[in-house]
Design a protein around this motif. Sequence first.
Motif, PDB file in Angstrom:
ATOM      1  N   HIS A 182     -35.176 -26.588   5.564  1.00  0.00           N
ATOM      2  CA  HIS A 182     -36.423 -26.520   4.980  1.00  0.00           C
ATOM      3  C   HIS A 182     -35.993 -26.528   3.410  1.00  0.00           C
ATOM      4  O   HIS A 182     -35.696 -25.898   2.663  1.00  0.00           O
ATOM      5  CB  HIS A 182     -36.802 -24.683   5.243  1.00  0.00           C
ATOM      6  N   LEU A 183     -36.803 -27.503   2.886  1.00  0.00           N
ATOM      7  CA  LEU A 183     -36.739 -28.101   1.561  1.00  0.00           C
ATOM      8  C   LEU A 183     -38.057 -27.568   0.804  1.00  0.00           C
ATOM      9  O   LEU A 183     -39.149 -27.775   1.473  1.00  0.00           O
ATOM     10  CB  LEU A 183     -36.316 -29.637   1.522  1.00  0.00           C
ATOM     11  N   ARG A 184     -38.113 -27.177  -0.384  1.00  0.00           N
ATOM     12  CA  ARG A 184     -39.230 -26.754  -1.002  1.00  0.00           C
ATOM     13  C   ARG A 184     -38.839 -27.258  -2.604  1.00  0.00           C
ATOM     14  O   ARG A 184     -37.990 -27.351  -2.953  1.00  0.00           O
ATOM     15  CB  ARG A 184     -39.341 -25.221  -1.199  1.00  0.00           C
ATOM     16  N   TRP A 185     -39.984 -28.020  -3.128  1.00  0.00           N
ATOM     17  CA  TRP A 185     -39.878 -28.310  -4.540  1.00  0.00           C
ATOM     18  C   TRP A 185     -41.383 -28.175  -5.352  1.00  0.00           C
ATOM     19  O   TRP A 185     -42.402 -27.879  -4.319  1.00  0.00           O
ATOM     20  CB  TRP A 185     -39.685 -29.677  -4.774  1.00  0.00           C
ATOM     21  N   GLU A 189     -43.401 -29.050   0.421  1.00  0.00           N
ATOM     22  CA  GLU A 189     -42.158 -28.608   1.124  1.00  0.00           C
ATOM     23  C   GLU A 189     -41.993 -29.452   2.483  1.00  0.00           C
ATOM     24  O   GLU A 189     -42.916 -30.052   2.890  1.00  0.00           O
ATOM     25  CB  GLU A 189     -42.381 -27.097   1.451  1.00  0.00           C
ATOM     26  N   GLU A 191     -39.971 -29.323   6.416  1.00  0.00           N
ATOM     27  CA  GLU A 191     -39.014 -28.640   7.436  1.00  0.00           C
ATOM     28  C   GLU A 191     -38.830 -29.450   8.591  1.00  0.00           C
ATOM     29  O   GLU A 191     -39.708 -30.353   9.048  1.00  0.00           O
ATOM     30  CB  GLU A 191     -39.760 -27.517   8.012  1.00  0.00           C
ATOM     31  N   THR A 258     -38.063 -34.996  -8.209  1.00  0.00           N
ATOM     32  CA  THR A 258     -38.658 -33.640  -8.438  1.00  0.00           C
ATOM     33  C   THR A 258     -37.574 -33.088  -9.363  1.00  0.00           C
ATOM     34  O   THR A 258     -36.457 -33.415  -9.452  1.00  0.00           O
ATOM     35  CB  THR A 258     -38.592 -32.681  -7.216  1.00  0.00           C
ATOM     36  N   LEU A 261     -35.192 -28.275  -6.645  1.00  0.00           N
ATOM     37  CA  LEU A 261     -35.182 -28.391  -5.243  1.00  0.00           C
ATOM     38  C   LEU A 261     -34.518 -27.293  -4.577  1.00  0.00           C
ATOM     39  O   LEU A 261     -33.259 -26.969  -4.907  1.00  0.00           O
ATOM     40  CB  LEU A 261     -34.846 -29.704  -4.672  1.00  0.00           C
ATOM     41  N   SER A 262     -34.836 -26.685  -3.510  1.00  0.00           N
ATOM     42  CA  SER A 262     -34.439 -25.457  -2.994  1.00  0.00           C
ATOM     43  C   SER A 262     -34.372 -25.810  -1.460  1.00  0.00           C
ATOM     44  O   SER A 262     -35.205 -26.684  -0.750  1.00  0.00           O
ATOM     45  CB  SER A 262     -35.340 -24.180  -2.988  1.00  0.00           C
ATOM     46  N   PHE A 263     -33.406 -25.235  -0.745  1.00  0.00           N
ATOM     47  CA  PHE A 263     -33.041 -25.710   0.535  1.00  0.00           C
ATOM     48  C   PHE A 263     -32.620 -24.349   1.260  1.00  0.00           C
ATOM     49  O   PHE A 263     -31.878 -23.566   0.819  1.00  0.00           O
ATOM     50  CB  PHE A 263     -31.785 -26.616   0.544  1.00  0.00           C
ATOM     51  N   GLN A 282     -28.214 -21.542   1.928  1.00  0.00           N
ATOM     52  CA  GLN A 282     -29.167 -21.791   1.023  1.00  0.00           C
ATOM     53  C   GLN A 282     -28.754 -21.965  -0.514  1.00  0.00           C
ATOM     54  O   GLN A 282     -27.764 -21.537  -0.551  1.00  0.00           O
ATOM     55  CB  GLN A 282     -30.221 -20.416   1.053  1.00  0.00           C
ATOM     56  N   GLU A 284     -30.418 -23.671  -4.668  1.00  0.00           N
ATOM     57  CA  GLU A 284     -31.450 -24.272  -5.227  1.00  0.00           C
ATOM     58  C   GLU A 284     -30.653 -25.284  -6.415  1.00  0.00           C
ATOM     59  O   GLU A 284     -29.567 -24.854  -7.094  1.00  0.00           O
ATOM     60  CB  GLU A 284     -32.161 -23.427  -6.070  1.00  0.00           C
TER      61      GLU A 284
END
Length: 307
Positions: A182-185, A189, A191, A258, A261-263, A282, A284
């Motif tokens: 699951h990546l968020r920026w 995001e 998944e 970006t 980025l978090s994972f 996890q 970042e």
Amino acid sequence: MAETERPQARLIINGKSAQIPEVRDAVDALRDQGHALDVRVTWEGGDAIRMVHEAVDAGISRVIAGGGDGTVNEVVTGLMALEASQRPSMGILPLGSANDFANGVGLPLEAEPALTVALEGHRHRVDVARLGEDCFINMATGGFGAEITTSTPVALKRLLGGGAYSLMGMLKAWRYQPYAGHLRWPDGELETPLFLLAIGNGRQAGGGQQLAPQAKLDDGLLDVLVVRDFSSLHEMRQVLSEIERLPEDGEFVRNIRTPRLSFTSDAAFPLNLDGEPRRLRQFEVTLEPRAIELMMSADTAVLSSAS
């Protein structure tokens, strides 16, 4: 602007490379030209970090990483542990088997020309990525390639080199399972089951694979390559086709630019930071813009602006 002064410099060289005749000749040649260059040789992990700090205590204004991508990473880590105002400028003498960062920024690979750039080249301020306590200047890669080996991702080379049948057989032999990620920026995001994740400040990894061909070292952005899992030879061919068209997005390949980025994942995800292995559930990644002054040639293509 080219260097006009000749700073006191220290070459921090991987012990495996210290006795290479061409390196010793290059050091002698630059000294004969009037450069104040001394040498320290590493023995084990952590030595380069300590030697960076010793160089600062001694008033050294230029440190040169002599070795492969791992040595470059360790010198960068040592610099980033210092206050920004204390950091010496950095040069690179590429002595590894892959030299992905040096190749990606267009540095000479021969000892004397590389040392000349490290001592007389142009100073450019470049970004450095942070991942928790770790830093990297080139690229973090994760997924199947990082799982197979932490030094040279052979599976990744075969994938990008077109060895589709061999890789499909390897995947079955290893009972490969994709990594759920699951990546968020800031702007979105995603998944997806991951085959490969590459987070680039620099452009290439895996012994010459251009995973972030448009990355710039000074733009404050990470170039992220996401390769979704595939399950058939037909889908693998589609993946290969999409990778050849980077940085376009496709059915299996996506590119993201970006500043951070978090994972997150349910299982430990294998990750390789400039050659340094990690397994994380996890993390970042953020950028410290223009954190280090790096010696390069004047016409390098990896900068977005003059610095």
